[in-house]
Design an enzyme around this catalytic site. Structure first.
Site, PDB file in Angstrom:
ATOM      1  N   ASP A  14       0.718  -1.115   0.132  1.00 47.26           N
ATOM      2  CA  ASP A  14       0.022  -0.151  -0.022  1.00 47.26           C
ATOM      3  C   ASP A  14       0.822   1.148  -0.041  1.00 47.26           C
ATOM      4  O   ASP A  14       0.579   2.210  -0.646  1.00 47.26           O
ATOM      5  CB  ASP A  14      -0.972  -0.039   1.202  1.00 47.26           C
ATOM      6  CG  ASP A  14      -1.897  -1.099   1.078  1.00 47.26           C
ATOM      7  OD1 ASP A  14      -2.242  -1.659  -0.061  1.00 47.26           O
ATOM      8  OD2 ASP A  14      -3.105  -1.225   1.871  1.00 47.26           O
ATOM      9  N   GLY A  15       1.898   1.358   0.636  1.00 45.30           N
ATOM     10  CA  GLY A  15       2.741   2.370   0.681  1.00 45.30           C
ATOM     11  C   GLY A  15       3.186   2.787  -0.628  1.00 45.30           C
ATOM     12  O   GLY A  15       3.643   3.886  -1.135  1.00 45.30           O
ATOM     13  N   ASN A  41      -5.078   8.841   1.425  1.00 45.85           N
ATOM     14  CA  ASN A  41      -5.770   8.186   2.790  1.00 45.85           C
ATOM     15  C   ASN A  41      -6.037   9.396   3.719  1.00 45.85           C
ATOM     16  O   ASN A  41      -7.085   9.289   4.000  1.00 45.85           O
ATOM     17  CB  ASN A  41      -4.454   7.425   3.302  1.00 45.85           C
ATOM     18  CG  ASN A  41      -4.421   5.985   2.776  1.00 45.85           C
ATOM     19  OD1 ASN A  41      -5.446   5.358   2.246  1.00 45.85           O
ATOM     20  ND2 ASN A  41      -3.591   5.148   3.206  1.00 45.85           N
ATOM     21  N   GLU A  42      -4.856  10.125   4.062  1.00 46.45           N
ATOM     22  CA  GLU A  42      -5.207  11.259   5.052  1.00 46.45           C
ATOM     23  C   GLU A  42      -4.251  12.174   5.218  1.00 46.45           C
ATOM     24  O   GLU A  42      -3.223  12.222   4.822  1.00 46.45           O
ATOM     25  CB  GLU A  42      -5.174  10.312   6.425  1.00 46.45           C
ATOM     26  CG  GLU A  42      -3.774  10.030   7.274  1.00 46.45           C
ATOM     27  CD  GLU A  42      -3.328   8.900   6.755  1.00 46.45           C
ATOM     28  OE1 GLU A  42      -2.185   8.611   6.367  1.00 46.45           O
ATOM     29  OE2 GLU A  42      -4.090   7.712   6.775  1.00 46.45           O
ATOM     30  N   THR A  98      -9.162   2.792   6.687  1.00 39.69           N
ATOM     31  CA  THR A  98      -8.728   1.547   7.140  1.00 39.69           C
ATOM     32  C   THR A  98      -7.051   1.459   7.183  1.00 39.69           C
ATOM     33  O   THR A  98      -6.467   0.469   7.649  1.00 39.69           O
ATOM     34  CB  THR A  98      -8.736   0.263   6.199  1.00 39.69           C
ATOM     35  OG1 THR A  98      -8.421   0.670   4.950  1.00 39.69           O
ATOM     36  CG2 THR A  98     -10.352  -0.090   6.051  1.00 39.69           C
ATOM     37  N   TYR A 104      -4.632   5.088   9.158  1.00 40.78           N
ATOM     38  CA  TYR A 104      -3.996   5.486  10.260  1.00 40.78           C
ATOM     39  C   TYR A 104      -5.395   5.705  11.241  1.00 40.78           C
ATOM     40  O   TYR A 104      -5.221   5.638  12.565  1.00 40.78           O
ATOM     41  CB  TYR A 104      -3.298   6.915  10.102  1.00 40.78           C
ATOM     42  CG  TYR A 104      -2.333   7.480  11.110  1.00 40.78           C
ATOM     43  CD1 TYR A 104      -2.307   6.871  12.495  1.00 40.78           C
ATOM     44  CD2 TYR A 104      -1.577   8.437  11.067  1.00 40.78           C
ATOM     45  CE1 TYR A 104      -1.709   7.369  13.531  1.00 40.78           C
ATOM     46  CE2 TYR A 104      -0.959   8.915  11.977  1.00 40.78           C
ATOM     47  CZ  TYR A 104      -0.815   8.711  13.240  1.00 40.78           C
ATOM     48  OH  TYR A 104      -0.194   8.890  14.371  1.00 40.78           O
ATOM     49  N   LEU A 157      -7.849   4.051  11.337  1.00 40.78           N
ATOM     50  CA  LEU A 157      -8.615   2.827  12.149  1.00 40.78           C
ATOM     51  C   LEU A 157      -7.789   2.610  13.542  1.00 40.78           C
ATOM     52  O   LEU A 157      -8.502   2.302  14.599  1.00 40.78           O
ATOM     53  CB  LEU A 157      -8.338   1.775  11.206  1.00 40.78           C
ATOM     54  CG  LEU A 157      -8.850   0.471  11.728  1.00 40.78           C
ATOM     55  CD1 LEU A 157     -10.576   0.455  11.732  1.00 40.78           C
ATOM     56  CD2 LEU A 157      -8.559  -0.783  10.876  1.00 40.78           C
ATOM     57  N   SER A 158      -6.633   3.133  13.425  1.00 40.48           N
ATOM     58  CA  SER A 158      -5.472   2.876  14.901  1.00 40.48           C
ATOM     59  C   SER A 158      -6.194   3.760  15.746  1.00 40.48           C
ATOM     60  O   SER A 158      -5.617   3.682  16.817  1.00 40.48           O
ATOM     61  CB  SER A 158      -4.274   2.766  14.472  1.00 40.48           C
ATOM     62  OG  SER A 158      -3.669   4.063  14.125  1.00 40.48           O
ATOM     63  N   ALA A 181      -5.036  10.062  20.625  1.00 46.57           N
ATOM     64  CA  ALA A 181      -4.713  10.127  22.057  1.00 46.57           C
ATOM     65  C   ALA A 181      -5.070  11.410  22.887  1.00 46.57           C
ATOM     66  O   ALA A 181      -4.455  11.897  23.167  1.00 46.57           O
ATOM     67  CB  ALA A 181      -3.253   9.894  22.561  1.00 46.57           C
TER      68      ALA A 181
END
Length: 292
Positions: A75-76, A148-149, A188, A190, A192-193, A212
């Protein structure tokens, strides 16, 4: 049809894999070009020396209307390949020579069948939203787009404070490690984590997810992709940086960023008879009994 083949040098490609890829590409009879780094690796590993007219550099440049970007890796690799398009609207096919592979969904077997499906038009492509970002980067990105983001992250030990606005309305001030704005494709990754939801690629939305957060009641928010968003760092006590997919950029104190859906999407290949939900079950082992 022209194939724009892309991969990265640091991937552990075996000579047998590279030979199979070369042979399948040549048998398919496509016009083709290969990025410089991968072309050098092909010369070193299997002795395939490509002339200058078969190579491209940091960007693919002007290409025929029927050109297809083929990314060979994980994916990267696909994310970096999309950056090489530089906003050029061309279909993207990911061949999974990596591990998890949410984006590079075509298997690294049956390359002849895969290229045949590409040639006869039977390979299906799915529209994917890109995110456009403008703002206070220390060094302006050469391609201000993300598949992605986009994220703002602390780089020091202190807490980062970020104000988030949707259509000029304040959503919240997030105090913590940072904030992510993800596309459905990036849900699905970063996000997602960070506790964000899994979003089907066809959904017209973005996911705003705190990292966080100091306030534990903070939760990810799903907003329409017609929205214009602004993320602003408040206070200057913590060093921070920004990311566009897998690229990092420095930002100054109290940096502000405007984010919106890009004018043009990309079109990502979808494997025959396999849905997004099939990929979720297979990659995330949903439904598997792990009790032993």
């Amino acid at each position: 049809m022209k194939i724009l083949l892309f991969s990265r040098r640091r991937l552990p490609h075996a000579a047998e894999e590279l030979t199979a890829l070369r042979d399948a590409l040549l048998r398919a009879g496509f016009d083709y070009a290969v990025n410089e780094e991968f072309a050098d690796l092909l010369a070193e590993r299997i002795g395939w020396h490509l002339p200058p007219e078969r190579r491209y550099g940091a960007f693919v440049g002007a290409q025929p209307a029927d050109a297809v970007l083929v990314c060979y890796g994980g994916d990267g690799t696909l994310l970096e390949g999309v950056r090489r398009l530089g906003g050029l609207r061309r279909p993207v096919l990911g061949i999974n020579a990596g591990h998890l592979g949410f984006l590079t969904v075509a298997p690294n077997e049956g390359l002849d069948e895969l290229f045949a499906a590409l040639a006869d038009g039977s390979l299906r492509f799915e529209e994917r939203t890109l995110l456009h970002v403008a703002g206070d980067f220390v060094e302006r990105p050469d391609v201000p787009l993300a598949l992605n983001e986009f994220s703002l992250l602390r780089s020091g030990t202190g807490m980062l404070s970020v104000e988030a606005f949707v259509d000029d309305r304040l959503v919240a001030t997030y105090h913590g490690d940072g904030v992510i704005l993800a596309t459905p494709t990036g849900s699905t990754a970063y996000a997602l984590s960070a506790g964000g939801p899994v979003v089907a690629p066809s959904c017209a939305c973005f996911v705003l997810a705190p990292l966080a957060p100091h306030n534990l009641t903070m939760r990810p928010v799903v907003v329409p992709d017609t929205s214009r968003l602004r993320l602003k760092i408040v206070g200057d006590r913590t060093e921070a940086f920004a990311t566009l997919d897998n690229r990092s950029y420095g930002v100054g104190p109290e940096a502000s960023f405007e984010l919106a859906k890009a004018a043009d999407p990309i079109f990502l290949a979808v494997p025959h008879n396999r849905s997004f939900y099939d990929t979720l079950r297979n990659k995330m082992m949903w439904g598997m009994d792990l009790r032993g």
